[in-house]
Scaffold this motif. Structure first.
Motif, PDB file in Angstrom:
ATOM      1  N   PRO A 141       0.805  -1.226   0.000  1.00 14.00           N
ATOM      2  CA  PRO A 141       0.000   0.000   0.000  1.00 14.00           C
ATOM      3  C   PRO A 141       0.841   1.280   0.000  1.00 14.00           C
ATOM      4  O   PRO A 141       1.894   1.325   0.636  1.00 14.00           O
ATOM      5  CB  PRO A 141      -0.795  -0.114   1.318  1.00 14.00           C
ATOM      6  N   TYR A 142       0.373   2.290  -0.705  1.00 16.37           N
ATOM      7  CA  TYR A 142       0.996   3.628  -0.713  1.00 16.37           C
ATOM      8  C   TYR A 142      -0.115   4.674  -0.630  1.00 16.37           C
ATOM      9  O   TYR A 142      -1.229   4.446  -1.104  1.00 16.37           O
ATOM     10  CB  TYR A 142       1.872   3.814  -1.962  1.00 16.37           C
ATOM     11  N   LEU A 164       4.699  10.111  -1.832  1.00 14.50           N
ATOM     12  CA  LEU A 164       6.027  10.253  -1.222  1.00 14.50           C
ATOM     13  C   LEU A 164       6.517   8.837  -0.951  1.00 14.50           C
ATOM     14  O   LEU A 164       5.917   8.120  -0.133  1.00 14.50           O
ATOM     15  CB  LEU A 164       5.911  11.041   0.093  1.00 14.50           C
ATOM     16  N   ASP A 168      14.481   2.611   0.118  1.00 13.79           N
ATOM     17  CA  ASP A 168      14.931   1.744   1.210  1.00 13.79           C
ATOM     18  C   ASP A 168      16.361   1.269   0.963  1.00 13.79           C
ATOM     19  O   ASP A 168      16.609   0.502   0.038  1.00 13.79           O
ATOM     20  CB  ASP A 168      13.968   0.547   1.302  1.00 13.79           C
ATOM     21  N   GLU A 173      11.604  -4.902  -1.382  1.00  9.95           N
ATOM     22  CA  GLU A 173      11.277  -5.406  -2.725  1.00  9.95           C
ATOM     23  C   GLU A 173      10.511  -4.399  -3.582  1.00  9.95           C
ATOM     24  O   GLU A 173      10.861  -4.152  -4.724  1.00  9.95           O
ATOM     25  CB  GLU A 173      10.468  -6.706  -2.594  1.00  9.95           C
ATOM     26  N   MET A 174       9.459  -3.820  -3.006  1.00 10.53           N
ATOM     27  CA  MET A 174       8.641  -2.909  -3.813  1.00 10.53           C
ATOM     28  C   MET A 174       9.314  -1.542  -3.960  1.00 10.53           C
ATOM     29  O   MET A 174       9.346  -0.972  -5.058  1.00 10.53           O
ATOM     30  CB  MET A 174       7.261  -2.752  -3.165  1.00 10.53           C
ATOM     31  N   SER A 175       9.865  -1.015  -2.857  1.00 13.69           N
ATOM     32  CA  SER A 175      10.438   0.339  -2.940  1.00 13.69           C
ATOM     33  C   SER A 175      11.644   0.361  -3.891  1.00 13.69           C
ATOM     34  O   SER A 175      11.804   1.317  -4.651  1.00 13.69           O
ATOM     35  CB  SER A 175      10.789   0.891  -1.561  1.00 13.69           C
TER      36      SER A 175
HETATM   37  C1  LIG Z   1      -1.449   1.818   4.889  1.00 14.86           C
HETATM   38  C2  LIG Z   1      -0.017   1.975   4.448  1.00 14.86           C
HETATM   39  C3  LIG Z   1       0.337   3.082   3.702  1.00 14.86           C
HETATM   40  C4  LIG Z   1       1.675   3.233   3.283  1.00 14.86           C
HETATM   41  N1  LIG Z   1       2.021   4.348   2.580  1.00 14.86           N
HETATM   42  C5  LIG Z   1       3.325   4.512   2.199  1.00 14.86           C
HETATM   43  C6  LIG Z   1       3.741   5.690   1.483  1.00 14.86           C
HETATM   44  O1  LIG Z   1       2.956   6.580   1.170  1.00 14.86           O
HETATM   45  N2  LIG Z   1       5.057   5.775   1.143  1.00 14.86           N
HETATM   46  C7  LIG Z   1       5.983   4.807   1.465  1.00 14.86           C
HETATM   47  O2  LIG Z   1       7.165   4.956   1.125  1.00 14.86           O
HETATM   48  N3  LIG Z   1       5.600   3.697   2.139  1.00 14.86           N
HETATM   49  C8  LIG Z   1       4.310   3.520   2.500  1.00 14.86           C
HETATM   50  N4  LIG Z   1       3.943   2.387   3.170  1.00 14.86           N
HETATM   51  C9  LIG Z   1       4.939   1.315   3.337  1.00 14.86           C
HETATM   52  C10 LIG Z   1       4.955   0.459   2.057  1.00 14.86           C
HETATM   53  O3  LIG Z   1       3.703  -0.172   1.873  1.00 14.86           O
HETATM   54  C11 LIG Z   1       5.988  -0.664   2.094  1.00 14.86           C
HETATM   55  O4  LIG Z   1       5.806  -1.419   3.251  1.00 14.86           O
HETATM   56  C12 LIG Z   1       7.416  -0.150   2.073  1.00 14.86           C
HETATM   57  O5  LIG Z   1       7.635   0.598   0.884  1.00 14.86           O
HETATM   58  C13 LIG Z   1       8.398  -1.317   2.125  1.00 14.86           C
HETATM   59  O6  LIG Z   1       8.033  -2.239   1.158  1.00 14.86           O
HETATM   60  P1  LIG Z   1       9.133  -3.059   0.379  1.00 14.86           P
HETATM   61  O7  LIG Z   1       8.479  -4.092  -0.451  1.00 14.86           O
HETATM   62  O8  LIG Z   1      10.060  -2.126  -0.304  1.00 14.86           O
HETATM   63  O9  LIG Z   1       9.938  -3.727   1.580  1.00 14.86           O
HETATM   64  P2  LIG Z   1       9.910  -5.269   2.024  1.00 14.86           P
HETATM   65  O10 LIG Z   1      10.666  -6.061   1.031  1.00 14.86           O
HETATM   66  O11 LIG Z   1       8.514  -5.672   2.322  1.00 14.86           O
HETATM   67  O12 LIG Z   1      10.728  -5.143   3.359  1.00 14.86           O
HETATM   68  C14 LIG Z   1      10.071  -4.731   4.578  1.00 14.86           C
HETATM   69  C15 LIG Z   1      11.090  -4.109   5.505  1.00 14.86           C
HETATM   70  O13 LIG Z   1      12.177  -4.990   5.729  1.00 14.86           O
HETATM   71  C16 LIG Z   1      13.376  -4.322   5.466  1.00 14.86           C
HETATM   72  N5  LIG Z   1      14.350  -5.182   4.784  1.00 14.86           N
HETATM   73  C17 LIG Z   1      14.261  -5.644   3.538  1.00 14.86           C
HETATM   74  N6  LIG Z   1      15.334  -6.391   3.262  1.00 14.86           N
HETATM   75  C18 LIG Z   1      16.100  -6.386   4.376  1.00 14.86           C
HETATM   76  C19 LIG Z   1      17.325  -6.978   4.742  1.00 14.86           C
HETATM   77  N7  LIG Z   1      18.012  -7.727   3.885  1.00 14.86           N
HETATM   78  N8  LIG Z   1      17.816  -6.763   5.983  1.00 14.86           N
HETATM   79  C20 LIG Z   1      17.142  -6.014   6.865  1.00 14.86           C
HETATM   80  N9  LIG Z   1      15.975  -5.434   6.585  1.00 14.86           N
HETATM   81  C21 LIG Z   1      15.462  -5.624   5.360  1.00 14.86           C
HETATM   82  C22 LIG Z   1      13.057  -3.168   4.549  1.00 14.86           C
HETATM   83  O14 LIG Z   1      13.934  -2.100   4.818  1.00 14.86           O
HETATM   84  C23 LIG Z   1      11.659  -2.833   4.928  1.00 14.86           C
HETATM   85  O15 LIG Z   1      11.681  -1.845   5.934  1.00 14.86           O
HETATM   86  C24 LIG Z   1       2.632   2.239   3.610  1.00 14.86           C
HETATM   87  C25 LIG Z   1       2.253   1.123   4.369  1.00 14.86           C
HETATM   88  C26 LIG Z   1       0.956   0.998   4.783  1.00 14.86           C
HETATM   89  C27 LIG Z   1       0.588  -0.209   5.602  1.00 14.86           C
END
Ligand SMILES: Cc1cc2nc3c(=O)[nH]c(=O)nc-3n(C[C@H](O)[C@H](O)[C@H](O)COP(=O)(O)OP(=O)(O)OC[C@H]3O[C@@H](n4cnc5c(N)ncnc54)[C@H](O)[C@@H]3O)c2cc1C
Length: 406
Positions: A141-142, A164, A168, A173-175
Motif C-alpha cells: 500500500p501507498y 512520497l 529503502d 522489494e517494492m520500494s
Molecule cells: C497503509 C499503508 C500506507 C503506506 N504508505 C506509504 C507511502 O505513502 N510511502 C511509502 O514509502 N511507504 C508507504 N507504506 C509502506 C509500504 O507499503 C511498504 O511497506 C514499504 O515501501 C516497504 O516495502 P518493500 O516491499 O520495499 O519492503 P519489504 O521487502 O517488504 O521489506 C520490509 C522491511 O524490511 C526491510 N528489509 C528488507 N530487506 C532487508 C534486509 N536484507 N535486511 C534487513 N531489513 C530488510 C526493509 O527495509 C523494509 O523496511 C505504507 C504502508 C501501509 C501499511
C-alpha cells in the motif's frame, strides 16, 4: 472467445443471433432475407408501403436499441469498472522529484479516463492504493498526497496521483523496484482502500492531533485536506489540526519550522526526566545549540516539496493547522511531555475536550507511541492502546480522547 465459438457451436448460438457457419437454407432463414427477389409478392393495393420504407423503420428501431444498450453498458459496466477498487488500473510514471536522499515524490497519470481512482476518496479521510510488482506478483500500500492545489480536483483532466516514496537502503522489494523504474514506465495499482473515514467516524471530532513518522506524513496531509477543503472561515475556526512530524534527518523536513508551544518541547527524553545535574545542564546546552541550528535551517533553507505543500495546506486552513518537527539526528523526539503539551494546546485552540489522536508511521514508531497493531482472523486490527499515549491518557484520565493507528 472466437476460438471457443468454433469448438462449441451450441454456445455460439446463444451469443450470436446469426450463426457464424453456413446453415442449410431450409433450416433457418433470416427474417430480413425472407422476401426473395424471384418470388414477387402479390400486389395488395396502392396503400401498401414499399419494402424500402419498411427497412427504414427497421433501421431506426435497430439504431434505437443499439443506442439504449450502448448507453446502459457505459453506465452500468464501464462506470462501475472505473470505481471498482479490486481491479488493477494502469498508470504511467510521469515524474520523480527528489525530496531528500531517502525519499522522492512520484507522479503517475492514468492511461485513460476510465482508470481514474475516485475523486470522492479525497473527501473521505485517509486512504491508500496498492501498487503491484509484476515480476514478484506482490502488492504494497501507498498513500496518495493531496493535490497541490485545491482546484485540481475540479478539473476535467485525468486525475494524476502523487506519492512520497521512501528509498529503502536495505533493498525492500517494492520500494527498490519503484525507485528503479524509468520515466514513462507503466505502474499497476488498485484501490482506493479507505483506512480512516473521517467524514463517517469523525464528523463531531473537531480537534485532531496527528503524530507522523517519516512517510506517515502523507496520511496527515490527506486528513488536513479532508478536514478543511471547501469550508468557510467560520467552519474552519471550529477545527484544529496539530501535526507532530518525526524524521530521522533534517533533510526530510528541510525548511520546516515548528509553530506554537510544541516547538518549545524540542528536548531529549533524557533531558526532560533528569533533575538538575551536570548531565541536564549539558543536555540543555545541546538543546539550545540544536534549537539554534533549527532556527538557522528555518530561515536559510528553501522548503522542500513536502514542507512547501504543508505550508500551503496550513494557509488554506486559515492557520488552523499547526506543525511541530522532530529530528532524530538533532536529538529532538516526541515524548510524554510533547503529547501533554499538544493535548492542552489543541484544547485551547477549539475549546473542546473531545480529541482524536491519529498515529501513522513505521511499525516500530507506532508500537513505541501507541502499542502494536495486531493480526486477528487474517486481518490487521488496532490492538490495545499501549506505549507513551497510554501513559499520558491514563495519567490524565482522558477517556474522551480516541486513538487511531494507521
Ligand atoms: C497503509 C499503508 C500506507 C503506506 N504508505 C506509504 C507511502 O505513502 N510511502 C511509502 O514509502 N511507504 C508507504 N507504506 C509502506 C509500504 O507499503 C511498504 O511497506 C514499504 O515501501 C516497504 O516495502 P518493500 O516491499 O520495499 O519492503 P519489504 O521487502 O517488504 O521489506 C520490509 C522491511 O524490511 C526491510 N528489509 C528488507 N530487506 C532487508 C534486509 N536484507 N535486511 C534487513 N531489513 C530488510 C526493509 O527495509 C523494509 O523496511 C505504507 C504502508 C501501509 C501499511
Amino acid at each position: 472467445m472466437f476460438r471457443r465459438c468454433i469448438a462449441r457451436p451450441s454456445i455460439c448460438t446463444r451469443l450470436h443471433p446469426h450463426p457464424p457457419w453456413p446453415l442449410p437454407s431450409a433450416t433457418i432463414r433470416p427474417r430480413l432475407q425472407s422476401t426473395a427477389p424471384e418470388q414477387k409478392p402479390p400486389t395488395r393495393g396502392k396503400w401498401e408501403k414499399p419494402p424500402t420504407s419498411r427497412k427504414w423503420h427497421l433501421y431506426v428501431v435497430i439504431g434505437l436499441i443499439s443506442f439504449t444498450v450502448g448507453s446502459w453498458y457505459r453506465i452500468l459496466v464501464l462506470n462501475n469498472r472505473k470505481e471498482d477498487p479490486t481491479s488493477f488500473k494502469t498508470f504511467k510514471l510521469i515524474s520523480k522529484e527528489e525530496v531528500s536522499s531517502t525519499a522522492s515524490i512520484f507522479t503517475i497519470k492514468p492511461q485513460t479516463e476510465r482508470q481514474l481512482v475516485s475523486t470522492e476518496a479525497w473527501k473521505q479521510g485517509i486512504w491508500n492504493v496498492e501498487f503491484k510488482q509484476p515480476q514478484l506478483q506482490i502488492v504494497r500500500p501507498y498513500t496518495p498526497l493531496p493535490p497541490a492545489l485545491a482546484d485540481e480536483l475540479d478539473t476535467d483532466v485525468p486525475e494524476e496521483l502523487r506519492f512520497l516514496i521512501r528509498k529503502d537502503a536495505r533493498g525492500g522489494e517494492m520500494s527498490s523496484y519503484l525507485h528503479r523504474l524509468p520515466l514513462g514506465s507503466t505502474i499497476e495499482l488498485r484501490g482506493p482502500n479507505i483506512e480512516y473515514p473521517y467524514t463517517a467516524l469523525g464528523k463531531d471530532v473537531k480537534s485532531v492531533i496527528f503524530i507522523a513518522g517519516g512517510t506517515g506524513i502523507a496520511p496527515a496531509m490527506q486528513l488536513a485536506h479532508a478536514m478543511f477543503d471547501g469550508l468557510n472561515e467560520r467552519q474552519k475556526k471550529e477545527k484544529a489540526l496539530h501535526i507532530l512530524w518525526a524524521n530521522r534527518s533534517r533533510e526530510d523536513c528541510a525548511g520546516g519550522g515548528s509553530d506554537g508551544p510544541a516547538a518549545a518541547t524540542h528536548t531529549t527524553p533524557k533531558a526532560a526526566s533528569n533533575s538538575w545535574s551536570w548531565t541536564s545542564i549539558l543536555s540543555l546546552l545541546a538543546k539550545i545549540a540544536n534549537d539554534t541550528v533549527a532556527e538557522v535551517e528555518k530561515v536559510q533553507v528553501q522548503p522542500n516539496a513536502i514542507i512547501y505543500q504543508l505550508n500551503s495546506l496550513k494557509s488554506q486552513s486559515s492557520e488552523r493547522i499547526s506543525l511541530s518537527y522532530f529530528v532524530d539526528e538533532e536529538k529532538t523526539y516526541i515524548h510524554t511531555g510533547t503529547i501533554e503539551d499538544a493535548l492542552s494546546s489543541i484544547k485551547a485552540a477549539t475549546g473542546q475536550e473531545k480529541t482524536q489522536i491519529i498515529i501513522s508511521g513505521p511499525p516500530g514508531f507506532i508500537t513505541y507511541l501507541a502499542g502494536p497493531k495486531v493480526w486477528q482472523d487474517g486481518k490487521e486490527k488496532q490492538g490495545p492502546l499501549g506505549g507513551r499515549l497510554a501513559q499520558v491518557l491514563g495519567k490524565e484520565g482522558r477517556d474522551d480522547v480516541k486513538v487511531w493507528k494507521v
